[in-house]
Motif scaffolding. Structure first.
Motif, PDB file in Angstrom:
ATOM      1  N   PRO A  22       0.820  -1.207   0.000  1.00 39.61           N
ATOM      2  CA  PRO A  22       0.000   0.000   0.000  1.00 39.61           C
ATOM      3  C   PRO A  22       0.855   1.258   0.000  1.00 39.61           C
ATOM      4  O   PRO A  22       2.037   1.220   0.315  1.00 39.61           O
ATOM      5  CB  PRO A  22      -0.776  -0.112   1.306  1.00 39.61           C
ATOM      6  N   SER A  23       0.213   2.354  -0.355  1.00 37.99           N
ATOM      7  CA  SER A  23       0.822   3.669  -0.194  1.00 37.99           C
ATOM      8  C   SER A  23       0.038   4.395   0.887  1.00 37.99           C
ATOM      9  O   SER A  23      -1.170   4.214   1.022  1.00 37.99           O
ATOM     10  CB  SER A  23       0.749   4.468  -1.495  1.00 37.99           C
ATOM     11  N   VAL A  24       0.755   5.193   1.659  1.00 40.72           N
ATOM     12  CA  VAL A  24       0.096   6.019   2.663  1.00 40.72           C
ATOM     13  C   VAL A  24       0.372   7.483   2.364  1.00 40.72           C
ATOM     14  O   VAL A  24       1.403   7.835   1.795  1.00 40.72           O
ATOM     15  CB  VAL A  24       0.550   5.676   4.103  1.00 40.72           C
ATOM     16  N   GLU A  25      -0.589   8.306   2.741  1.00 38.20           N
ATOM     17  CA  GLU A  25      -0.453   9.749   2.613  1.00 38.20           C
ATOM     18  C   GLU A  25      -0.270  10.318   4.009  1.00 38.20           C
ATOM     19  O   GLU A  25      -1.083  10.067   4.895  1.00 38.20           O
ATOM     20  CB  GLU A  25      -1.702  10.336   1.979  1.00 38.20           C
ATOM     21  N   ARG A 181      -2.935   8.192   6.331  1.00 39.65           N
ATOM     22  CA  ARG A 181      -3.995   7.279   5.889  1.00 39.65           C
ATOM     23  C   ARG A 181      -3.538   6.482   4.677  1.00 39.65           C
ATOM     24  O   ARG A 181      -2.692   6.942   3.903  1.00 39.65           O
ATOM     25  CB  ARG A 181      -5.277   8.029   5.588  1.00 39.65           C
ATOM     26  N   ILE A 182      -4.110   5.300   4.538  1.00 41.17           N
ATOM     27  CA  ILE A 182      -3.838   4.469   3.368  1.00 41.17           C
ATOM     28  C   ILE A 182      -4.580   5.078   2.195  1.00 41.17           C
ATOM     29  O   ILE A 182      -5.771   5.357   2.288  1.00 41.17           O
ATOM     30  CB  ILE A 182      -4.292   3.015   3.604  1.00 41.17           C
ATOM     31  N   ILE A 183      -3.859   5.298   1.085  1.00 42.95           N
ATOM     32  CA  ILE A 183      -4.517   5.895  -0.079  1.00 42.95           C
ATOM     33  C   ILE A 183      -4.653   4.923  -1.242  1.00 42.95           C
ATOM     34  O   ILE A 183      -5.478   5.133  -2.112  1.00 42.95           O
ATOM     35  CB  ILE A 183      -3.827   7.196  -0.545  1.00 42.95           C
ATOM     36  N   SER A 184      -3.813   3.885  -1.290  1.00 46.06           N
ATOM     37  CA  SER A 184      -3.951   2.930  -2.392  1.00 46.06           C
ATOM     38  C   SER A 184      -3.102   1.708  -2.128  1.00 46.06           C
ATOM     39  O   SER A 184      -2.232   1.703  -1.280  1.00 46.06           O
ATOM     40  CB  SER A 184      -3.519   3.555  -3.719  1.00 46.06           C
ATOM     41  N   GLU A 185      -3.402   0.699  -2.901  1.00 47.61           N
ATOM     42  CA  GLU A 185      -2.522  -0.464  -2.956  1.00 47.61           C
ATOM     43  C   GLU A 185      -1.764  -0.340  -4.253  1.00 47.61           C
ATOM     44  O   GLU A 185      -2.223   0.278  -5.209  1.00 47.61           O
ATOM     45  CB  GLU A 185      -3.343  -1.742  -2.925  1.00 47.61           C
ATOM     46  N   LYS A 186      -0.577  -0.927  -4.297  1.00 49.06           N
ATOM     47  CA  LYS A 186       0.288  -0.822  -5.469  1.00 49.06           C
ATOM     48  C   LYS A 186      -0.485  -1.205  -6.722  1.00 49.06           C
ATOM     49  O   LYS A 186      -1.142  -2.240  -6.767  1.00 49.06           O
ATOM     50  CB  LYS A 186       1.495  -1.735  -5.305  1.00 49.06           C
TER      51      LYS A 186
END
Length: 189
Positions: A22-25, A181-186
């Motif tokens: 995941p990516s986090v912001e 916060r989690i913004i997306s998965e790869k």
């Protein structure tokens, strides 16, 4: 036949989503930082970090230790420099092949290699001395990298710092982590 292909494709996509990083912001008082986490090479560390993210633990914490040309550290103290209780510890995964290079995120810890909990740091430059095996034989676990907002990291690294009580290299004006916060998965928006 087409149905079998669609089910196989859906299953493959689902399995990729489950293991994808995941990516986090991270919204800070100085701007936005996006960090891609490496759940393949640091699964325990990423799982621990995301638990703290999902609990809102980082919201309202500060970057409490800033050393330009080295790193910015945060995730464990309030604006008043009161340390937050972080009950979970995570096993050191510094042998994962990821390096403490500029823009990577790693877990902060004490002399005990398995003492990392919630605090993290973002490397402001390449810090080979923190890689496995560091002088203590362990190293500091890298678990992701900044993909957007390295200029924000640079701005934070450039703030004026001083001493506050027993803490050194503390920003004179607090640099707050407003939210993570989690913004997306790869591979997914």
């Amino acid at each position: 036949m087409l149905r079998k292909i669609l089910f196989a494709l859906a299953g493959a996509l689902l399995s990729v989503a489950v293991v994808a990083a995941p990516s986090v912001e991270m919204q800070t008082s100085m701007g936005r930082i996006v960090i891609e986490l490496d759940s393949e090479k640091a699964p325990k560390t990423v799982r621990n970090f995301l638990q703290y993210v999902n609990e809102g633990f980082y919201n309202g914490t500060v970057f409490h230790r800033v050393i330009p040309g080295f790193m910015i550290q945060g995730g464990g103290f309030t604006v008043e420099l009161e340390q937050k209780a972080a009950p979970r510890r995570v096993e050191n995964e510094a042998k994962n092949g990821l390096r403490n290079d500029r823009g990577t995120i790693a877990m902060a810890r004490t002399a005990d290699p398995h003492s990392a909990s919630a605090q993290f740091f973002i490397n402001h430059r390449d810090n080979a001395s923190l890689n496995h095996p560091s002088p203590d034989g362990w190293g500091y676990t890298v678990f992701g990298r900044v993909t957007q907002g390295i200029e924000v990291v640079d701005r934070i690294a450039g703030v004026a710092t001083g001493n506050r009580a027993m803490h050194q290299n503390v920003p004179l004006e607090p640099v707050t982590i407003q939210s993570v916060r989690i913004i997306s998965e790869k591979g997914k928006p």
